[in-house]
Design a protein around this motif. Structure first.
Motif, PDB file in Angstrom:
ATOM      1  N   LEU A 199       0.837  -1.196   0.000  1.00  0.00           N
ATOM      2  CA  LEU A 199       0.000   0.000   0.000  1.00  0.00           C
ATOM      3  C   LEU A 199       0.875   1.250   0.000  1.00  0.00           C
ATOM      4  O   LEU A 199       1.933   1.248   0.624  1.00  0.00           O
ATOM      5  CB  LEU A 199      -0.903   0.033   1.237  1.00  0.00           C
ATOM      6  N   PRO A 200       0.433   2.320  -0.668  1.00  0.00           N
ATOM      7  CA  PRO A 200       1.217   3.559  -0.662  1.00  0.00           C
ATOM      8  C   PRO A 200       0.917   4.383   0.597  1.00  0.00           C
ATOM      9  O   PRO A 200       0.645   5.571   0.545  1.00  0.00           O
ATOM     10  CB  PRO A 200       0.742   4.264  -1.935  1.00  0.00           C
ATOM     11  N   LEU A 201       0.940   3.727   1.746  1.00  0.00           N
ATOM     12  CA  LEU A 201       0.549   4.330   3.014  1.00  0.00           C
ATOM     13  C   LEU A 201       1.673   4.175   4.028  1.00  0.00           C
ATOM     14  O   LEU A 201       2.402   3.178   4.010  1.00  0.00           O
ATOM     15  CB  LEU A 201      -0.711   3.632   3.538  1.00  0.00           C
ATOM     16  N   GLN A 202       1.798   5.153   4.896  1.00  0.00           N
ATOM     17  CA  GLN A 202       2.759   5.076   5.997  1.00  0.00           C
ATOM     18  C   GLN A 202       2.086   5.678   7.228  1.00  0.00           C
ATOM     19  O   GLN A 202       1.408   6.700   7.138  1.00  0.00           O
ATOM     20  CB  GLN A 202       4.020   5.858   5.658  1.00  0.00           C
ATOM     21  N   ALA A 203       2.276   5.061   8.386  1.00  0.00           N
ATOM     22  CA  ALA A 203       1.687   5.555   9.628  1.00  0.00           C
ATOM     23  C   ALA A 203       2.752   5.585  10.711  1.00  0.00           C
ATOM     24  O   ALA A 203       3.628   4.723  10.775  1.00  0.00           O
ATOM     25  CB  ALA A 203       0.529   4.666  10.060  1.00  0.00           C
ATOM     26  N   ALA A 204       2.665   6.587  11.565  1.00  0.00           N
ATOM     27  CA  ALA A 204       3.536   6.697  12.733  1.00  0.00           C
ATOM     28  C   ALA A 204       2.664   7.118  13.905  1.00  0.00           C
ATOM     29  O   ALA A 204       1.725   7.902  13.742  1.00  0.00           O
ATOM     30  CB  ALA A 204       4.642   7.718  12.505  1.00  0.00           C
ATOM     31  N   ALA A 205       2.963   6.588  15.071  1.00  0.00           N
ATOM     32  CA  ALA A 205       2.203   6.944  16.271  1.00  0.00           C
ATOM     33  C   ALA A 205       3.146   6.932  17.462  1.00  0.00           C
ATOM     34  O   ALA A 205       4.151   6.216  17.476  1.00  0.00           O
ATOM     35  CB  ALA A 205       1.059   5.958  16.491  1.00  0.00           C
ATOM     36  N   GLY A 206       2.807   7.738  18.443  1.00  0.00           N
ATOM     37  CA  GLY A 206       3.619   7.790  19.647  1.00  0.00           C
ATOM     38  C   GLY A 206       2.777   8.162  20.848  1.00  0.00           C
ATOM     39  O   GLY A 206       1.745   8.823  20.721  1.00  0.00           O
ATOM     40  N   VAL A 207       3.228   7.726  22.007  1.00  0.00           N
ATOM     41  CA  VAL A 207       2.551   8.057  23.265  1.00  0.00           C
ATOM     42  C   VAL A 207       3.621   8.186  24.341  1.00  0.00           C
ATOM     43  O   VAL A 207       4.651   7.514  24.293  1.00  0.00           O
ATOM     44  CB  VAL A 207       1.484   6.993  23.633  1.00  0.00           C
ATOM     45  N   GLY A 208       3.386   9.085  25.289  1.00  0.00           N
ATOM     46  CA  GLY A 208       4.337   9.270  26.370  1.00  0.00           C
ATOM     47  C   GLY A 208       3.659   9.832  27.604  1.00  0.00           C
ATOM     48  O   GLY A 208       2.709  10.614  27.508  1.00  0.00           O
ATOM     49  N   GLY A 209       4.128   9.429  28.743  1.00  0.00           N
ATOM     50  CA  GLY A 209       3.671   9.971  30.014  1.00  0.00           C
ATOM     51  C   GLY A 209       4.810  10.732  30.659  1.00  0.00           C
ATOM     52  O   GLY A 209       5.974  10.355  30.519  1.00  0.00           O
ATOM     53  N   PHE A 210       4.498  11.827  31.362  1.00  0.00           N
ATOM     54  CA  PHE A 210       5.547  12.649  31.953  1.00  0.00           C
ATOM     55  C   PHE A 210       5.107  13.189  33.316  1.00  0.00           C
ATOM     56  O   PHE A 210       3.916  13.307  33.608  1.00  0.00           O
ATOM     57  CB  PHE A 210       5.923  13.807  31.025  1.00  0.00           C
ATOM     58  N   ARG A 266       2.204  17.105  35.190  1.00  0.00           N
ATOM     59  CA  ARG A 266       1.822  15.693  35.049  1.00  0.00           C
ATOM     60  C   ARG A 266       0.910  15.554  33.851  1.00  0.00           C
ATOM     61  O   ARG A 266      -0.087  16.284  33.736  1.00  0.00           O
ATOM     62  CB  ARG A 266       1.051  15.219  36.285  1.00  0.00           C
ATOM     63  N   GLY A 267       1.190  14.623  32.951  1.00  0.00           N
ATOM     64  CA  GLY A 267       0.320  14.463  31.802  1.00  0.00           C
ATOM     65  C   GLY A 267       0.739  13.378  30.839  1.00  0.00           C
ATOM     66  O   GLY A 267       1.676  12.615  31.080  1.00  0.00           O
ATOM     67  N   LEU A 268       0.003  13.352  29.721  1.00  0.00           N
ATOM     68  CA  LEU A 268       0.222  12.396  28.640  1.00  0.00           C
ATOM     69  C   LEU A 268       0.271  13.143  27.316  1.00  0.00           C
ATOM     70  O   LEU A 268      -0.434  14.142  27.130  1.00  0.00           O
ATOM     71  CB  LEU A 268      -0.916  11.381  28.561  1.00  0.00           C
ATOM     72  N   ARG A 269       1.042  12.623  26.384  1.00  0.00           N
ATOM     73  CA  ARG A 269       1.091  13.149  25.010  1.00  0.00           C
ATOM     74  C   ARG A 269       0.939  11.968  24.066  1.00  0.00           C
ATOM     75  O   ARG A 269       1.601  10.932  24.235  1.00  0.00           O
ATOM     76  CB  ARG A 269       2.429  13.851  24.768  1.00  0.00           C
TER      77      ARG A 269
END
Length: 114
Positions: free
Chosen positions: A19-30, A58-61
């Motif tokens: 497929l001509p598709l690309q995905a990136a994902a990220g998550v982080g807590g701080f 304090r949080g998430l991204r």
């Protein structure tokens, strides 16, 4: 007294072969003691951009980025991000003030290569 902080983050990239598709994902807590002990974290961004947001408190991204290529010359790229704080009810001040503990960002790019 020196401020302290920590951040745990993970990012993944997915490129299907057919497929001509690309995905990136990220998550982080701080979590940090104060602004002076803020943390920075690189995240995938649109082409020609540099994304290293800072975090304190304090949080998430979390973010997700998708890219779809139509042939070799045309690409549609989009990114959605969400930062959620657990220690405040407003973010920033002045004209940039957000009356919510969460902020969202949305970026799009249509790229034509000649």
């Amino acid at each position: 007294r020196r401020g302290r902080g920590w951040m745990a983050a993970q990012a993944v990239v997915w490129k299907p072969r057919r497929l001509p598709l690309q995905a990136a994902a990220g998550v982080g807590g701080f979590r940090t003691d104060d602004y002076a002990s803020r943390l920075y974290s690189y995240e995938y961004g649109l082409p020609y951009t540099f994304s290293v947001p800072s975090f304190y408190g304090r949080g998430l991204r979390a973010y997700v980025m998708l890219r779809y290529n139509w042939g070799r010359r045309l690409a549609l790229i989009g990114k959605y991000g969400l930062t959620r704080y657990f220690d405040r009810s407003t973010i920033s001040s002045g004209l940039q003030r957000i009356d919510s503990p969460a902020k969202q960002d949305l970026d799009f790019m249509l790229r034509l290569t000649l």
